[in-house]
Design a protein around this motif. Structure first.
Motif, PDB file in Angstrom:
ATOM      1  N   ALA A  74       0.824  -1.207   0.000  1.00 33.09           N
ATOM      2  CA  ALA A  74       0.000   0.000   0.000  1.00 33.09           C
ATOM      3  C   ALA A  74       0.860   1.261   0.000  1.00 33.09           C
ATOM      4  CB  ALA A  74      -0.926  -0.008   1.217  1.00 33.09           C
ATOM      5  N   ASP A  75       0.485   2.213  -0.827  1.00 33.48           N
ATOM      6  CA  ASP A  75       1.139   3.521  -0.898  1.00 33.48           C
ATOM      7  C   ASP A  75       2.618   3.455  -1.261  1.00 33.48           C
ATOM      8  OD1 ASP A  75      -1.277   4.735  -0.198  1.00 33.48           O
ATOM      9  OD2 ASP A  75      -0.810   4.590   1.925  1.00 33.48           O
ATOM     10  N   SER A  76       3.037   2.450  -1.978  1.00 35.24           N
ATOM     11  CA  SER A  76       4.427   2.349  -2.413  1.00 35.24           C
ATOM     12  C   SER A  76       4.492   2.445  -3.930  1.00 35.24           C
ATOM     13  CB  SER A  76       5.043   1.020  -1.969  1.00 35.24           C
ATOM     14  OG  SER A  76       6.383   0.941  -2.434  1.00 35.24           O
ATOM     15  N   ILE A  77       5.571   3.045  -4.426  1.00 31.55           N
ATOM     16  CA  ILE A  77       5.757   3.112  -5.874  1.00 31.55           C
ATOM     17  C   ILE A  77       6.673   1.999  -6.381  1.00 31.55           C
ATOM     18  CG2 ILE A  77       5.263   5.566  -6.037  1.00 31.55           C
ATOM     19  CD1 ILE A  77       8.283   6.048  -6.215  1.00 31.55           C
ATOM     20  N   ALA A  78       7.069   1.095  -5.502  1.00 30.63           N
ATOM     21  CA  ALA A  78       7.871  -0.053  -5.932  1.00 30.63           C
ATOM     22  C   ALA A  78       7.076  -0.850  -6.964  1.00 30.63           C
ATOM     23  CB  ALA A  78       8.220  -0.937  -4.740  1.00 30.63           C
ATOM     24  N   ARG A  79       7.761  -1.421  -7.926  1.00 29.92           N
ATOM     25  CA  ARG A  79       7.096  -2.175  -8.992  1.00 29.92           C
ATOM     26  C   ARG A  79       6.587  -3.532  -8.515  1.00 29.92           C
ATOM     27  NH1 ARG A  79      10.870  -2.169 -14.081  1.00 29.92           N
ATOM     28  NH2 ARG A  79       9.010  -3.047 -15.034  1.00 29.92           N
ATOM     29  N   PRO A 106      18.648 -28.082 -12.237  1.00 23.84           N
ATOM     30  CA  PRO A 106      17.206 -28.210 -12.017  1.00 23.84           C
ATOM     31  C   PRO A 106      16.549 -26.836 -12.014  1.00 23.84           C
ATOM     32  CG  PRO A 106      18.421 -28.617  -9.993  1.00 23.84           C
ATOM     33  CD  PRO A 106      19.431 -28.482 -11.086  1.00 23.84           C
ATOM     34  N   ALA A 107      15.308 -26.784 -12.465  1.00 26.29           N
ATOM     35  CA  ALA A 107      14.577 -25.520 -12.502  1.00 26.29           C
ATOM     36  C   ALA A 107      14.326 -25.021 -11.090  1.00 26.29           C
ATOM     37  CB  ALA A 107      13.257 -25.705 -13.241  1.00 26.29           C
ATOM     38  N   GLN A 108      14.395 -23.717 -10.893  1.00 28.54           N
ATOM     39  CA  GLN A 108      14.117 -23.081  -9.611  1.00 28.54           C
ATOM     40  C   GLN A 108      12.799 -22.330  -9.738  1.00 28.54           C
ATOM     41  OE1 GLN A 108      16.160 -23.306  -6.880  1.00 28.54           O
ATOM     42  NE2 GLN A 108      17.422 -24.705  -8.066  1.00 28.54           N
ATOM     43  N   ASN A 109      11.942 -22.457  -8.771  1.00 35.44           N
ATOM     44  CA  ASN A 109      10.664 -21.748  -8.788  1.00 35.44           C
ATOM     45  C   ASN A 109      10.713 -20.577  -7.818  1.00 35.44           C
ATOM     46  OD1 ASN A 109       9.097 -23.383 -10.586  1.00 35.44           O
ATOM     47  ND2 ASN A 109       9.181 -24.958  -9.013  1.00 35.44           N
ATOM     48  N   PHE A 110      10.051 -19.489  -8.202  1.00 30.60           N
ATOM     49  CA  PHE A 110       9.971 -18.336  -7.335  1.00 30.60           C
ATOM     50  C   PHE A 110       8.718 -17.549  -7.682  1.00 30.60           C
ATOM     51  CE2 PHE A 110      10.653 -13.934  -6.296  1.00 30.60           C
ATOM     52  CZ  PHE A 110      10.876 -14.069  -4.948  1.00 30.60           C
ATOM     53  N   GLN A 111       8.056 -16.993  -6.670  1.00 29.56           N
ATOM     54  CA  GLN A 111       6.879 -16.168  -6.912  1.00 29.56           C
ATOM     55  C   GLN A 111       7.120 -14.765  -6.395  1.00 29.56           C
ATOM     56  OE1 GLN A 111       3.313 -17.844  -5.356  1.00 29.56           O
ATOM     57  NE2 GLN A 111       3.198 -19.374  -6.943  1.00 29.56           N
ATOM     58  N   ILE A 112       6.748 -13.781  -7.208  1.00 33.59           N
ATOM     59  CA  ILE A 112       6.820 -12.379  -6.820  1.00 33.59           C
ATOM     60  C   ILE A 112       5.502 -11.742  -7.241  1.00 33.59           C
ATOM     61  CG2 ILE A 112       7.949 -11.640  -8.966  1.00 33.59           C
ATOM     62  CD1 ILE A 112       9.569  -9.667  -7.228  1.00 33.59           C
ATOM     63  N   ALA A 113       5.005 -10.832  -6.456  1.00 36.03           N
ATOM     64  CA  ALA A 113       3.701 -10.238  -6.746  1.00 36.03           C
ATOM     65  C   ALA A 113       3.869  -8.815  -7.265  1.00 36.03           C
ATOM     66  CB  ALA A 113       2.838 -10.237  -5.494  1.00 36.03           C
ATOM     67  N   SER A 114       2.991  -8.464  -8.185  1.00 33.36           N
ATOM     68  CA  SER A 114       2.951  -7.113  -8.734  1.00 33.36           C
ATOM     69  C   SER A 114       1.502  -6.701  -8.874  1.00 33.36           C
ATOM     70  CB  SER A 114       3.629  -7.093 -10.102  1.00 33.36           C
ATOM     71  OG  SER A 114       3.438  -5.847 -10.719  1.00 33.36           O
ATOM     72  N   ASN A 115       1.150  -5.567  -8.332  1.00 36.72           N
ATOM     73  CA  ASN A 115      -0.211  -5.045  -8.426  1.00 36.72           C
ATOM     74  C   ASN A 115      -1.258  -6.063  -7.980  1.00 36.72           C
ATOM     75  OD1 ASN A 115       0.766  -2.620  -9.454  1.00 36.72           O
ATOM     76  ND2 ASN A 115       0.772  -3.418 -11.517  1.00 36.72           N
ATOM     77  N   GLY A 116      -0.934  -6.823  -6.961  1.00 36.96           N
ATOM     78  CA  GLY A 116      -1.899  -7.763  -6.403  1.00 36.96           C
ATOM     79  C   GLY A 116      -1.982  -9.101  -7.109  1.00 36.96           C
ATOM     80  N   PHE A 117      -1.217  -9.310  -8.174  1.00 32.71           N
ATOM     81  CA  PHE A 117      -1.243 -10.575  -8.888  1.00 32.71           C
ATOM     82  C   PHE A 117       0.050 -11.319  -8.625  1.00 32.71           C
ATOM     83  CE2 PHE A 117      -3.943  -7.718 -11.281  1.00 32.71           C
ATOM     84  CZ  PHE A 117      -5.092  -8.452 -11.381  1.00 32.71           C
ATOM     85  N   ASN A 118      -0.017 -12.639  -8.499  1.00 29.39           N
ATOM     86  CA  ASN A 118       1.183 -13.445  -8.315  1.00 29.39           C
ATOM     87  C   ASN A 118       1.672 -13.910  -9.673  1.00 29.39           C
ATOM     88  OD1 ASN A 118       1.394 -13.351  -5.550  1.00 29.39           O
ATOM     89  ND2 ASN A 118       0.036 -15.062  -5.249  1.00 29.39           N
ATOM     90  N   ALA A 119       2.948 -13.775  -9.883  1.00 28.92           N
ATOM     91  CA  ALA A 119       3.543 -14.235 -11.141  1.00 28.92           C
ATOM     92  C   ALA A 119       4.558 -15.307 -10.813  1.00 28.92           C
ATOM     93  CB  ALA A 119       4.207 -13.072 -11.858  1.00 28.92           C
ATOM     94  N   SER A 120       4.374 -16.501 -11.340  1.00 29.67           N
ATOM     95  CA  SER A 120       5.342 -17.572 -11.133  1.00 29.67           C
ATOM     96  C   SER A 120       6.306 -17.589 -12.303  1.00 29.67           C
ATOM     97  CB  SER A 120       4.633 -18.924 -11.097  1.00 29.67           C
ATOM     98  OG  SER A 120       4.241 -19.225  -9.798  1.00 29.67           O
ATOM     99  N   LYS A 121       7.562 -17.797 -11.999  1.00 28.04           N
ATOM    100  CA  LYS A 121       8.569 -17.881 -13.048  1.00 28.04           C
ATOM    101  C   LYS A 121       9.374 -19.140 -12.795  1.00 28.04           C
ATOM    102  CE  LYS A 121       8.935 -12.945 -13.435  1.00 28.04           C
ATOM    103  NZ  LYS A 121       8.470 -12.470 -14.632  1.00 28.04           N
ATOM    104  N   LYS A 122       9.697 -19.839 -13.859  1.00 25.65           N
ATOM    105  CA  LYS A 122      10.568 -20.996 -13.765  1.00 25.65           C
ATOM    106  C   LYS A 122      11.855 -20.643 -14.509  1.00 25.65           C
ATOM    107  CE  LYS A 122       9.125 -25.233 -13.158  1.00 25.65           C
ATOM    108  NZ  LYS A 122       8.495 -26.516 -13.345  1.00 25.65           N
ATOM    109  N   VAL A 123      12.971 -20.758 -13.848  1.00 25.93           N
ATOM    110  CA  VAL A 123      14.246 -20.346 -14.439  1.00 25.93           C
ATOM    111  C   VAL A 123      15.142 -21.565 -14.555  1.00 25.93           C
ATOM    112  CG1 VAL A 123      16.258 -18.913 -14.094  1.00 25.93           C
ATOM    113  CG2 VAL A 123      14.005 -18.075 -13.433  1.00 25.93           C
ATOM    114  N   ARG A 124      15.793 -21.693 -15.671  1.00 28.71           N
ATOM    115  CA  ARG A 124      16.780 -22.759 -15.884  1.00 28.71           C
ATOM    116  C   ARG A 124      18.159 -22.150 -15.974  1.00 28.71           C
ATOM    117  NH1 ARG A 124      14.960 -27.674 -16.111  1.00 28.71           N
ATOM    118  NH2 ARG A 124      12.875 -27.981 -16.809  1.00 28.71           N
TER     119      ARG A 124
END
Length: 124
Positions: A74-79, A106-124
């Motif tokens: 809330a009230d932050s301009i962070a992306r 092996p693939a690494q999983n990580f979740q980060i949220a932006s504007n209330g939505f969760n985005a999952s990324k799989k990185v190799r």
């Protein structure tokens, strides 16, 4: 009340479990971030993680970088935002692993949220 006598020379901000008492010099986390960006080169991705109001100047300065607010967004301009320090540790491990990952890793999983939505990324 206690800090009222110093507010002419200092900005007093309520921080996470603390008070930030900042000299009114025009130098803040945003100017420090700008200086570092110039010193290390604008061609590098800037990553800034912060958890209170005093980090907002750096978020503004690094608006084209990866800015992450820890805690409620809330009230932050962070992306982006992460919920807590455990998630920050996970993010840092994810970045470290992604930088050194080979095609056989092996693939690494990580979740980060932006504007209330969760985005999952799989990185190799």
């Amino acid at each position: 009340r206690i800090l009222a006598p110093v507010t002419a020379d200092f900005e007093v901000l309520r921080a996470h479990r603390a008070w930030d008492i900042i000299p009114r010099t025009g130098f803040h986390k945003g100017t420090a971030a700008a200086w570092m960006r110039e010193a290390f080169g604008r061609d590098r991705l800037a990553i800034y993680i912060g958890d209170d109001r005093s980090d907002e100047d750096a978020f503004a300065e690094l608006s084209d970088g990866l800015t992450i607010r820890v805690g409620e967004p809330a009230d932050s301009i962070a992306r982006y935002w992460l919920p807590d320090l455990k998630a920050v540790a996970g993010f840092i491990a994810w970045v470290r692993n992604a930088r050194g990952a080979s095609s056989n890793a092996p693939a690494q999983n990580f979740q980060i949220a932006s504007n209330g939505f969760n985005a999952s990324k799989k990185v190799r």
